[in-house]
Write an enzyme that holds these catalytic residues in place. Sequence first.
Site, PDB file in Angstrom:
ATOM      1  N   ASP A  34      39.607  34.215  57.553  1.00 51.78           N
ATOM      2  CA  ASP A  34      39.278  35.623  57.692  1.00 51.78           C
ATOM      3  C   ASP A  34      38.186  35.908  58.726  1.00 51.78           C
ATOM      4  OD1 ASP A  34      40.623  37.752  56.756  1.00 51.78           O
ATOM      5  OD2 ASP A  34      39.080  38.348  55.319  1.00 51.78           O
ATOM      6  N   HIS A 238      30.643  12.589  76.562  1.00 49.60           N
ATOM      7  CA  HIS A 238      30.831  13.917  75.970  1.00 49.60           C
ATOM      8  C   HIS A 238      29.882  14.138  74.784  1.00 49.60           C
ATOM      9  CE1 HIS A 238      35.126  14.082  77.835  1.00 49.60           C
ATOM     10  NE2 HIS A 238      34.170  14.312  78.716  1.00 49.60           N
ATOM     11  N   ASP A 255      24.326  18.473  81.310  1.00 55.34           N
ATOM     12  CA  ASP A 255      25.558  18.952  81.947  1.00 55.34           C
ATOM     13  C   ASP A 255      25.872  20.264  81.249  1.00 55.34           C
ATOM     14  OD1 ASP A 255      28.066  19.462  82.952  1.00 55.34           O
ATOM     15  OD2 ASP A 255      28.877  17.474  82.541  1.00 55.34           O
ATOM     16  N   ASP A 266      29.544  24.524  86.700  1.00 59.14           N
ATOM     17  CA  ASP A 266      29.576  23.192  86.078  1.00 59.14           C
ATOM     18  C   ASP A 266      28.540  22.328  86.801  1.00 59.14           C
ATOM     19  OD1 ASP A 266      30.222  20.820  84.862  1.00 59.14           O
ATOM     20  OD2 ASP A 266      32.254  20.687  85.647  1.00 59.14           O
ATOM     21  N   HIS A 345      34.469   7.594  85.212  1.00 61.10           N
ATOM     22  CA  HIS A 345      35.205   8.857  85.346  1.00 61.10           C
ATOM     23  C   HIS A 345      35.460   9.183  86.807  1.00 61.10           C
ATOM     24  CE1 HIS A 345      31.444  10.898  86.429  1.00 61.10           C
ATOM     25  NE2 HIS A 345      30.871  10.380  85.357  1.00 61.10           N
ATOM     26  N   HIS A 349      36.568  17.598  90.202  1.00 65.93           N
ATOM     27  CA  HIS A 349      37.769  18.363  89.866  1.00 65.93           C
ATOM     28  C   HIS A 349      37.616  19.746  90.468  1.00 65.93           C
ATOM     29  CE1 HIS A 349      35.119  20.285  86.882  1.00 65.93           C
ATOM     30  NE2 HIS A 349      34.684  19.060  86.636  1.00 65.93           N
ATOM     31  N   HIS A 356      38.250  22.692  84.574  1.00 64.81           N
ATOM     32  CA  HIS A 356      39.085  21.745  85.323  1.00 64.81           C
ATOM     33  C   HIS A 356      40.223  22.604  85.862  1.00 64.81           C
ATOM     34  CE1 HIS A 356      37.463  17.883  83.236  1.00 64.81           C
ATOM     35  NE2 HIS A 356      36.526  18.705  83.618  1.00 64.81           N
ATOM     36  N   GLU A 380      30.495  14.787  91.192  1.00 59.99           N
ATOM     37  CA  GLU A 380      29.700  14.382  90.025  1.00 59.99           C
ATOM     38  C   GLU A 380      29.759  12.897  89.697  1.00 59.99           C
ATOM     39  OE1 GLU A 380      31.421  15.725  86.252  1.00 59.99           O
ATOM     40  OE2 GLU A 380      32.848  16.921  87.368  1.00 59.99           O
ATOM     41  N   TYR A 384      26.365   4.767  84.035  1.00 57.03           N
ATOM     42  CA  TYR A 384      26.057   4.770  82.599  1.00 57.03           C
ATOM     43  C   TYR A 384      26.036   3.318  82.129  1.00 57.03           C
ATOM     44  CZ  TYR A 384      28.094   9.225  83.891  1.00 57.03           C
ATOM     45  OH  TYR A 384      28.387  10.377  84.559  1.00 57.03           O
ATOM     46  N   ARG A 408      23.884  11.266  85.839  1.00 52.88           N
ATOM     47  CA  ARG A 408      24.954  11.953  86.580  1.00 52.88           C
ATOM     48  C   ARG A 408      24.302  13.075  87.362  1.00 52.88           C
ATOM     49  NH1 ARG A 408      28.198  12.605  82.839  1.00 52.88           N
ATOM     50  NH2 ARG A 408      27.960  14.731  82.080  1.00 52.88           N
ATOM     51  N   GLU A 410      25.704  16.474  89.386  1.00 52.20           N
ATOM     52  CA  GLU A 410      26.937  17.240  89.610  1.00 52.20           C
ATOM     53  C   GLU A 410      26.639  18.557  90.311  1.00 52.20           C
ATOM     54  OE1 GLU A 410      29.005  18.535  86.019  1.00 52.20           O
ATOM     55  OE2 GLU A 410      30.855  18.792  87.173  1.00 52.20           O
TER      56      GLU A 410
HETATM   57  N1  GLY Z   1      31.220  19.419  82.153  1.00 54.86           N
HETATM   58  C1  GLY Z   1      32.578  19.113  82.330  1.00 54.86           C
HETATM   59  C2  GLY Z   1      32.800  18.310  83.530  1.00 54.86           C
HETATM   60  O1  GLY Z   1      31.854  17.936  84.192  1.00 54.86           O
HETATM   61  O2  GLY Z   1      33.896  18.042  83.912  1.00 54.86           O
HETATM   62 MN    MN Z   2      29.941  18.920  84.145  1.00 54.82          MN
HETATM   63 MN    MN Z   3      32.622  18.674  86.094  1.00 58.35          MN
END
Ligand code: GLY
Ligand code: MN
Ligand code: MN
Length: 436
Positions: A34, A238, A255, A266, A345, A349, A356, A380, A384, A408, A410
């Site tokens: 609800d 994450h 981040d 981002d 990673h 993107h 993304h 980015e 790590y 990182r 970015e």
């Molecule tokens: N914060 C999401 C990424 O960096 O892709």
């Molecule tokens: Mn990010």
């Molecule tokens: Mn990103």
Amino acid sequence: MVDLYAQRRQRVMDLIGGGTAVFASAPTAVMHNDVEHPFRQDSNFYYLTGFNEPGAVAVLAPHHEEHRFVLFVRPKDLEKEIWSGYRVGVEQAKERYGADEVYPIAELDEHLPKYLEKADRLYYHFGHDQRLNDRMLRYWQRLLATYPKRGTGPVAIEDAGLLMQTLRRVKDSTELERLRRAIAIAAKAHNHARDIAAPGRYEYEIQAEMEHIFRLEGAMGTAYPSIVASGENACILHYIENNRQMQAGDLLLIDAGCAYDYYNADITRTFPVGGQFTAEQRILYELVLEAQLKAIAAVQPGAPFNEFHDAATRTLTEGMVELGLLVGDVDTLIEEKKHKAFFMHGTGHFLGLDVHDAGILRNPDKTWKPFEVGNVVTVEPGIYISPHYEPAEGQPQIEDRWRGIGIRIEDDVLVTEAGCEVLTAAVPKDLSAMER
Ligand code: GLY
Ligand code: MN
Ligand code: MN
């Protein structure tokens, strides 16, 4: 603003020629026990209409004599509007959103098929709305059954999502304005975070102050769950618990970005909570920064999409070998993906209406598509070093002083005629700016 959306629809119509394209809005906000969760419009639907309500369908039928742009919307309903908000309704949608014809969504079965009858193809993306998917298939199958008698109708369904991936890859000036706005707000929040982070404070305090700035400055909220990761938490890509008390000697990886009118920032920065890097943190920070700058230099019109990632990977891998974190020939290490022990990673993107964002990356022959002026991409790279790191076969054990460091950096980068522009330049990243 209607003109802007009309221009975008025209580009779709130019691409689909004799076809008809159907785009669905996101479904109604989800109810949990609800309680209604926030509605988030479908990006393609929003890009083409600017219409921010659920329960709607947009039809583009370039071959239709009168109705090239048709909307199906929720009708006005004063009682329902008391509970869940204003609806534009059928009458006003026509003028406000530039539609040639508007129908109540309940009349989809009655009216949609007539916009398909003369189309040679149906463009539709089979998404999460299973009921609509079923209906679209039914309309199509019925028209196919009568094709022999009538000699017209869509002979195939093409994915409207792929079409939009192509269109949304290059940002127009309105999109860039919104991205710049989102980024300006996120930049302010990041710069504030650096001012207030200190040993003894909790990660969530930093998160709260950043998200406070997002809303206060008119952003819709976060673009994605904020990552405020101190110490070893920075090695969890994450990490969103954000509940640790920060210690002197920690790095803090943040981040976080906001969405402004659905356009996303981002940004990641990593800095020492106590104001000074340790020797190991400094070495790794400089390495990540060098990799990031080299990757940014590889973002330019005509450069294949993989080159900025390759530039970052090479710099980081060379650095890891120099530091004794990896042993072997750099090319072989990269080929065997050994760098992924510390950099697991991608380097970036596309960024836009989705974090993304849309954009096809490869050609059918597997070569990478080149960057074009107007692309916006994140850059980015990171390193790590898990506290629990175990070397792969043939790789060395590492000294404890490297363990638990995660870094990182970015930025959000616009491809320009001259190369690229770092849209997030208002957030410093030089080594000296990270220290106090
Ligand atoms: N914060 C999401 C990424 O960096 O892709
Ligand atoms: Mn990010
Ligand atoms: Mn990103």
